[in-house]
Write an enzyme that holds these catalytic residues in place. Structure first.
Site, PDB file in Angstrom:
ATOM      1  N   CYS A 381       4.559  -1.862  -4.003  1.00 27.85           N
ATOM      2  CA  CYS A 381       3.642  -1.084  -4.485  1.00 27.85           C
ATOM      3  C   CYS A 381       1.972  -1.616  -3.390  1.00 27.85           C
ATOM      4  CB  CYS A 381       2.922  -1.716  -5.971  1.00 27.85           C
ATOM      5  SG  CYS A 381       2.082  -0.745  -7.006  1.00 27.85           S
ATOM      6  N   HIS A 507       7.243  -0.766  -8.898  1.00 29.60           N
ATOM      7  CA  HIS A 507       7.374  -2.206  -9.554  1.00 29.60           C
ATOM      8  C   HIS A 507       9.674  -2.840  -9.946  1.00 29.60           C
ATOM      9  CE1 HIS A 507       3.949  -3.731  -8.755  1.00 29.60           C
ATOM     10  NE2 HIS A 507       3.822  -2.372  -9.170  1.00 29.60           N
ATOM     11  N   GLU A 509      10.507  -5.802  -9.755  1.00 35.42           N
ATOM     12  CA  GLU A 509      10.614  -7.193 -10.714  1.00 35.42           C
ATOM     13  C   GLU A 509      10.436  -6.693 -12.035  1.00 35.42           C
ATOM     14  OE1 GLU A 509       7.631  -5.770  -9.383  1.00 35.42           O
ATOM     15  OE2 GLU A 509       5.603  -6.139  -9.955  1.00 35.42           O
TER      16      GLU A 509
HETATM   17  N1  GLN Z   1      -4.020  -0.964  -6.193  1.00 33.85           N
HETATM   18  C1  GLN Z   1      -2.925  -0.294  -5.377  1.00 33.85           C
HETATM   19  C2  GLN Z   1      -3.000   1.498  -6.396  1.00 33.85           C
HETATM   20  O1  GLN Z   1      -3.450   2.075  -7.418  1.00 33.85           O
HETATM   21  C3  GLN Z   1      -2.072  -0.796  -5.989  1.00 33.85           C
HETATM   22  C4  GLN Z   1      -1.845  -0.783  -7.800  1.00 33.85           C
HETATM   23  C5  GLN Z   1      -0.617  -2.165  -7.613  1.00 33.85           C
HETATM   24  O2  GLN Z   1      -0.317  -2.641  -6.784  1.00 33.85           O
HETATM   25  N2  GLN Z   1      -0.307  -2.217  -8.558  1.00 33.85           N
HETATM   26  O3  GLN Z   1      -2.405   2.331  -5.612  1.00 33.85           O
END
Ligand code: GLN
Length: 546
Positions: A381, A507, A509
């Site tokens: 992310c 994600h 994970e």
């Molecule tokens: N802050 C970033 C976004 O909103 C990444 C979000 C995250 O890592 N969950 O795109």
């Protein structure tokens, strides 16, 4: 008819009620039963999505896009239960629904009260979390018995059990037997008092799970039984695990908890519990001689729970490669201040997701270090977004490249706000959340790891790879190897000419399990192990904070 188990906690928080509930679900599944799991949280936030990791730890995301308590991660890792928006309710969520009904006039002029309106909404929530096709629905009640804020939940489950057919509900109370080192004694008084609190509310626990550092004697069990009005065979001890939290289901079966619950709930369990695959996995964790060290470069590395699912997924990757993953938790800010020498010796570098600017440059420095020194890298992310920024700045020569999240006026917003996020004002529940399909490029590393081209992964973000830079990247050595076809979003980047370099917008994970390690985590740990073998295995302890 669905049978219900309510799990409460006494004496202190952080007793591992979530893990106990998850392990309970698993051992019932292993008896051939279908289970559902649910968590009721007493705080007023509608969900934990708006809470800081300092307050709450990781926010776990379900396929249907609920931002939930991290205990749901344990539930999914231990069982096959399908978790949804109905699997986690908070006081805030319950009150919001009751207040919305009041505003619609649904209560026809009546005074709206905690009893019966809030308790009715809680009972409905419990039914919603327990689909008709399950045999046993396990509901964990967050907080500690005795807290003011958990009272409506306890009152609701008391009523629930009263209204259910006799014998259909079971109360399991997880409690602590503190060990006083000076006198060398385990103490039962806090447990007696916490059960006393429950009984004041009208709940008589059926089973006590006593967390303890040292073995509980038979006499002590009998004393607890007598003072707490719980049958002696229903006072179970839960010792601290020795080397892995995955020992817990085995310990609970050894303590006879599955048989006990089946007997108390009148469940039909003919088959014996078969934990052979699980035990084989534990044996591998216990005996492995191979090690690799992975540096997790994040903002909240001093918190135990902030990257919970990532730490567990790394362990799963270790199980797949038969190696112990030694964690080096590195503060991203320190990387920027002290330099990348604090990453030296790491066999893999992982940059997790996150929000906010603090530590961002350190994450980018860590990625430069991994890319230039051929150290396996995995970005998740925000970690993937940092990899894109790093590559744009240092390889493609886009000076000042940045994410629009933190640098709205950057000349090169390689990471930009998703168009459907532009007019979003509310913070809660408004990100791109939950499962989305992704198509992998044939022959890419991602394709190799998954062994297929169509995947589905969970998301939680507002920003994305900016398509204006598509061509610049496609003409470079970085591959855009996964896309959401419908929206044309870039979901994966990788550098083929590197031992392992991958960034993912989703994600992974949240979908890794000990017996089914996520393919990317498995691939990443395998690459880190290969790196370790080329460099002499790490000597560090199980975990360190750099
Ligand atoms: N802050 C970033 C976004 O909103 C990444 C979000 C995250 O890592 N969950 O795109």
């Amino acid at each position: 008819m669905v049978k219900h188990i309510f799990v409460t906690g006494g004496v202190v928080s952080s007793l591992g009620k979530g893990l106990t509930s998850a392990a309970l679900g698993m051992i019932l599944e292993r008896r051939g039963l279908k289970v559902s799991l649910q968590k009721l949280d007493p705080y007023i936030n509608v969900d934990p999505g708006t809470m800081s990791p300092y307050q709450h730890g990781e926010v776990y995301v379900t396929d249907d896009g609920a931002e939930t308590d991290l205990d749901l991660g344990h539930y999914e890792r231990y069982t096959h239960a399908v978790l949804t928006k109905s699997s986690n309710y908070t006081t805030g969520k319950i009150y919001s629904s009751v207040i919305a009904k009041e505003r619609r006039g649904d209560y026809l002029g009546r005074t709206v009260q905690v009893i019966p309106h809030i308790t009715d909404a809680i009972k409905e929530a419990i039914h919603d979390g327990a689909p008709d096709d399950v045999d046993v629905a396990i509901t964990e009640i967050g907080g500690t018995v005795g807290d003011i804020e958990s009272l409506p939940f306890l009152e609701a489950v008391r009523q629930f059990a009263l209204e259910a057919p006799q014998g259909d509900c079971l109360f399991v109370h997880v409690t602590l037997l503190p060990y006083l080192r000076a006198s060398g004694e385990l103490k039962t008084k806090p447990t007696q008092q916490s059960v006393g609190k429950l009984r004041e509310i009208g709940i008589q626990p059926d089973i006590l799970v006593c967390r303890t550092e040292v073995a509980m004697t038979r006499e002590m069990g009998q004393k607890i039984s007598l003072f707490c009005n719980v049958r002696p065979e229903c006072v179970i001890q839960e010792r601290d695990v020795e080397f892995s939290i995955y020992e817990l289901p085995v310990d609970l079966v050894d303590a006879g908890l599955d048989r006990l619950i089946a007997a108390r709930l009148g469940l039909d369990i003919t088959n014996a519990t078969d934990l052979s695959d699980w035990k084989e996995m534990l044996e591998r964790i216990r005996t492995t001689k191979q090690r690799c060290e992975i540096a997790v470069v994040g903002k909240y590395i001093q918190l135990h729970d902030a990257y919970k699912s990532i730490y567990e997924s790394l362990d799963h990757g270790g199980i797949a490669s038969n190696c112990e993953v030694v964690l080096r938790k590195v503060s991203a800010e320190d990387v920027h201040v002290k330099g990348t020498k604090i990453l030296e010796g790491a066999d893999g570098i992982l940059v997790p997701g996150g929000f906010g600017e603090r530590g961002l440059e350190g994450k980018i420095d860590a990625i430069t270090y991994a890319r230039e020194n051929n150290i396996p890298f995995f970005g998740i992310c925000l970690g993937m977004q940092c990899a894109v920024i790093e590559y744009a700045r240092n390889v493609l020569g886009f000076e000042g490249a940045h994410t629009a999240e933190h640098s709205p006026h950057t000349p090169h917003p390689v990471i930009a706000l998703m168009p459907d996020q532009e007019n979003v004002d509310d913070m809660g529940g408004t990100m791109r959340l939950g499962a989305y399909d992704c198509t992998l490029v044939e022959g890419s590393l991602a394709h190799q790891l998954y062994g297929k081209t169509q995947i589905s992964e969970r998301h939680r973000h507002r920003f994305e790879f900016n398509d204006d830079y598509h061509e610049a990247f496609e003409n470079s050595a970085m591959r855009l190897s996964g896309h959401n076809e419908g929206r044309g979003l870039v979901e994966i980047v990788e550098i083929p000419d590197h031992p392992f370099f991958m960034g993912v917008q989703f994600h992974p994970e949240f979908k890794s399990k000990p017996l089914k390690p996520h393919p990317i985590f498995a691939g990443f740990v395998a690459a880190a192990l290969a790196h370790a073998q080329g460099n002499g295995a790490p000597k560090a302890k199980k975990e360190s904070i750099a």
